[in-house]
Structure formats: structure tokens, C-alpha cells
Design a protein around this motif. Sequence first.
Motif, mmCIF file in Angstrom:
data_model
loop_
_atom_site.group_PDB
_atom_site.id
_atom_site.type_symbol
_atom_site.label_atom_id
_atom_site.label_comp_id
_atom_site.label_asym_id
_atom_site.label_seq_id
_atom_site.Cartn_x
_atom_site.Cartn_y
_atom_site.Cartn_z
ATOM 1 N N SER A 292 0.826 -1.208 0.000
ATOM 2 C CA SER A 292 0.000 0.000 0.000
ATOM 3 C C SER A 292 0.858 1.255 0.000
ATOM 4 C CB SER A 292 -0.958 -0.006 1.189
ATOM 5 O OG SER A 292 -0.251 0.076 2.401
ATOM 6 N N ALA A 293 2.030 1.222 0.615
ATOM 7 C CA ALA A 293 2.930 2.378 0.561
ATOM 8 C C ALA A 293 3.423 2.614 -0.864
ATOM 9 C CB ALA A 293 4.114 2.176 1.502
ATOM 10 N N ARG A 294 3.773 1.543 -1.588
ATOM 11 C CA ARG A 294 4.229 1.697 -2.972
ATOM 12 C C ARG A 294 3.124 2.238 -3.868
ATOM 13 N NH1 ARG A 294 6.023 -3.463 -2.264
ATOM 14 N NH2 ARG A 294 4.652 -4.249 -3.890
ATOM 15 N N TYR A 295 1.907 1.734 -3.703
ATOM 16 C CA TYR A 295 0.802 2.210 -4.528
ATOM 17 C C TYR A 295 0.404 3.635 -4.165
ATOM 18 C CZ TYR A 295 0.422 -2.662 -5.961
ATOM 19 O OH TYR A 295 0.686 -3.908 -6.461
ATOM 20 N N THR A 296 0.525 3.995 -2.899
ATOM 21 C CA THR A 296 0.218 5.365 -2.492
ATOM 22 C C THR A 296 1.220 6.343 -3.072
ATOM 23 O OG1 THR A 296 -0.744 4.523 -0.440
ATOM 24 C CG2 THR A 296 -0.210 6.853 -0.505
ATOM 25 N N VAL A 297 2.491 5.962 -3.118
ATOM 26 C CA VAL A 297 3.503 6.831 -3.730
ATOM 27 C C VAL A 297 3.226 6.986 -5.224
ATOM 28 C CG1 VAL A 297 5.946 6.971 -4.347
ATOM 29 C CG2 VAL A 297 5.292 6.518 -2.017
ATOM 30 N N LEU A 298 2.825 5.922 -5.893
ATOM 31 C CA LEU A 298 2.459 6.043 -7.300
ATOM 32 C C LEU A 298 1.286 6.999 -7.480
ATOM 33 C CD1 LEU A 298 2.706 2.420 -8.717
ATOM 34 C CD2 LEU A 298 4.090 4.387 -9.342
ATOM 35 N N PHE A 299 0.321 6.927 -6.573
ATOM 36 C CA PHE A 299 -0.831 7.828 -6.632
ATOM 37 C C PHE A 299 -0.404 9.276 -6.434
ATOM 38 C CE2 PHE A 299 -4.557 9.878 -4.681
ATOM 39 C CZ PHE A 299 -5.474 9.649 -5.682
ATOM 40 N N VAL A 300 0.477 9.507 -5.470
ATOM 41 C CA VAL A 300 0.969 10.871 -5.210
ATOM 42 C C VAL A 300 1.760 11.393 -6.405
ATOM 43 C CG1 VAL A 300 2.564 12.210 -3.769
ATOM 44 C CG2 VAL A 300 0.931 10.656 -2.709
ATOM 45 N N ILE A 301 2.563 10.543 -7.019
ATOM 46 C CA ILE A 301 3.320 10.955 -8.208
ATOM 47 C C ILE A 301 2.358 11.324 -9.332
ATOM 48 C CG2 ILE A 301 4.842 10.098 -10.037
ATOM 49 C CD1 ILE A 301 6.335 8.529 -7.855
ATOM 50 N N GLY A 302 1.324 10.522 -9.521
ATOM 51 C CA GLY A 302 0.331 10.846 -10.546
ATOM 52 C C GLY A 302 -0.340 12.182 -10.297
ATOM 53 N N ILE A 303 -0.688 12.456 -9.047
ATOM 54 C CA ILE A 303 -1.319 13.737 -8.718
ATOM 55 C C ILE A 303 -0.349 14.891 -8.911
ATOM 56 C CG2 ILE A 303 -2.226 15.098 -6.785
ATOM 57 C CD1 ILE A 303 -3.647 12.585 -5.856
ATOM 58 N N CYS A 304 0.905 14.704 -8.537
ATOM 59 C CA CYS A 304 1.895 15.784 -8.665
ATOM 60 C C CYS A 304 2.156 16.158 -10.118
ATOM 61 C CB CYS A 304 3.212 15.379 -8.006
ATOM 62 S SG CYS A 304 3.156 15.348 -6.218
ATOM 63 N N PHE A 305 2.111 15.170 -11.009
ATOM 64 C CA PHE A 305 2.485 15.432 -12.393
ATOM 65 C C PHE A 305 1.303 15.642 -13.331
ATOM 66 C CE2 PHE A 305 6.429 13.721 -10.823
ATOM 67 C CZ PHE A 305 7.363 14.504 -11.463
ATOM 68 N N VAL A 306 0.078 15.596 -12.829
ATOM 69 C CA VAL A 306 -1.076 15.691 -13.719
ATOM 70 C C VAL A 306 -1.166 17.056 -14.401
ATOM 71 C CG1 VAL A 306 -2.804 16.424 -12.024
ATOM 72 C CG2 VAL A 306 -3.477 15.010 -13.950
ATOM 73 N N SER A 307 -0.722 18.117 -13.755
ATOM 74 C CA SER A 307 -0.785 19.433 -14.395
ATOM 75 C C SER A 307 0.367 19.651 -15.373
ATOM 76 C CB SER A 307 -0.793 20.544 -13.340
ATOM 77 O OG SER A 307 0.405 20.500 -12.604
ATOM 78 N N LEU A 308 1.483 18.941 -15.168
ATOM 79 C CA LEU A 308 2.624 19.082 -16.074
ATOM 80 C C LEU A 308 2.486 18.200 -17.310
ATOM 81 C CD1 LEU A 308 5.524 19.099 -13.482
ATOM 82 C CD2 LEU A 308 4.680 21.034 -14.793
ATOM 83 N N CYS A 309 1.909 17.036 -17.125
ATOM 84 C CA CYS A 309 1.785 16.064 -18.213
ATOM 85 C C CYS A 309 0.430 15.365 -18.073
ATOM 86 C CB CYS A 309 2.935 15.058 -18.131
ATOM 87 S SG CYS A 309 2.905 13.822 -19.418
ATOM 88 N N PRO A 310 -0.610 15.877 -18.728
ATOM 89 C CA PRO A 310 -1.944 15.306 -18.563
ATOM 90 C C PRO A 310 -2.047 13.838 -18.976
ATOM 91 C CG PRO A 310 -2.082 17.455 -19.603
ATOM 92 C CD PRO A 310 -0.629 17.091 -19.553
ATOM 93 N N LEU A 311 -1.148 13.367 -19.825
ATOM 94 C CA LEU A 311 -1.167 11.972 -20.236
ATOM 95 C C LEU A 311 -0.919 11.032 -19.058
ATOM 96 C CD1 LEU A 311 -1.334 9.939 -22.554
ATOM 97 C CD2 LEU A 311 1.123 10.264 -22.894
ATOM 98 N N ILE A 312 -0.226 11.520 -18.042
ATOM 99 C CA ILE A 312 0.062 10.673 -16.883
ATOM 100 C C ILE A 312 -1.227 10.278 -16.167
ATOM 101 C CG2 ILE A 312 0.393 12.319 -14.986
ATOM 102 C CD1 ILE A 312 3.050 10.823 -14.430
ATOM 103 N N CYS A 313 -2.261 11.081 -16.291
ATOM 104 C CA CYS A 313 -3.551 10.755 -15.682
ATOM 105 C C CYS A 313 -4.137 9.503 -16.322
ATOM 106 C CB CYS A 313 -4.491 11.943 -15.825
ATOM 107 S SG CYS A 313 -6.021 11.768 -14.933
ATOM 108 N N VAL A 314 -4.061 9.402 -17.617
ATOM 109 C CA VAL A 314 -4.589 8.232 -18.333
ATOM 110 C C VAL A 314 -3.757 6.995 -18.007
ATOM 111 C CG1 VAL A 314 -5.030 7.277 -20.628
ATOM 112 C CG2 VAL A 314 -5.475 9.690 -20.177
#
Length: 146
Positions: free
Chosen positions: A105-127
Motif C-alpha cells: 500500500s505504501a508503494r501504490y500510495t507513492v504512485l498515486f501521489v506521483i500521478g497527482i503531482c504530475f497531472v498538471s505538467l503532463c496530462p497523459l500521466i492521468c490516463v
Amino acid sequence: QKFYFVFLLVFQLFVVSVADSLAGTIVETIEAPLSLIGKLAGGMAQTSSFFLTVFVSQWTVIALEHTRFVQLIKYRLGTRTQTPAEAHAAAEPEDQDYNGMGARSARYTVLFVIGICFVSLCPLICVIAFFTFALVRLVVGYQVVY
């Protein structure tokens, strides 16, 4: 679990985004605290494509974890010197430091946080993150039931 999450967050997101040496960045931040914001902004823009590949490479990691190949290898090697029941008993407990519920769950939470951090810089990361977490839901949901 909490310390592992902080460790992953610092060394996967912040250190990669700063892109210089950690010691040099700490010294610069102590001298001028607002310089960290500029370094993070510049570094995150440069590493957004890297984190896209991190999400895509996680698909392979998730699929490999689902096969439980480590337990299979332990069992196969154990049957050479032990009975099948003894080999099964020796191979079955997964490594809780990496495959345990807290570490996972810690690894998946970090992936989630990375996705949220980069969504405004690279919208493709959301998909890409959506497909990653759909795969996580499918695989981990199956593993929890069985």
C-alpha cells in the motif's frame, strides 16, 4: 509502513525531481529556502516523461507479482532436497518487507501521489495512472479473494 512511504516519497519524487546532488540541494536550501521551489519546478518538468515510463513499467511489475514466481522458484528448488509438503511450507510465506500489505500500500500510495503531482505538467500521466490502478485493482483484488 509510514517510514517506508516517506522514504519512497523522498527518494522517488523529490530527489529525482531536484536532479542535482542531494547534499548540494540541502546546502542551497539552507542558504536560500525559496530556491527549493524553483529547483522542484524545473526538475519536475524535466522528469515528467521519466515518471510516465515508471507507470508503464509498473504494469510488468504488477503482473510478475501476480504470478508469485519467487514462491514457485523456492518451491521447485526445495523439492530437490525436501518432500513437497516441506518445500511448500518453506516457500509459502511471502517476503512481508516487500510483498506485505503495508509495503504494497505504501508503494501504490507513492504512485498515486506521483500521478497527482504530475497531472498538471503532463496530462497523459492521468490516463496512464488510471490504467495502472485499474490493473492494480484487478490483480490485488483477485489476490485478496484467493
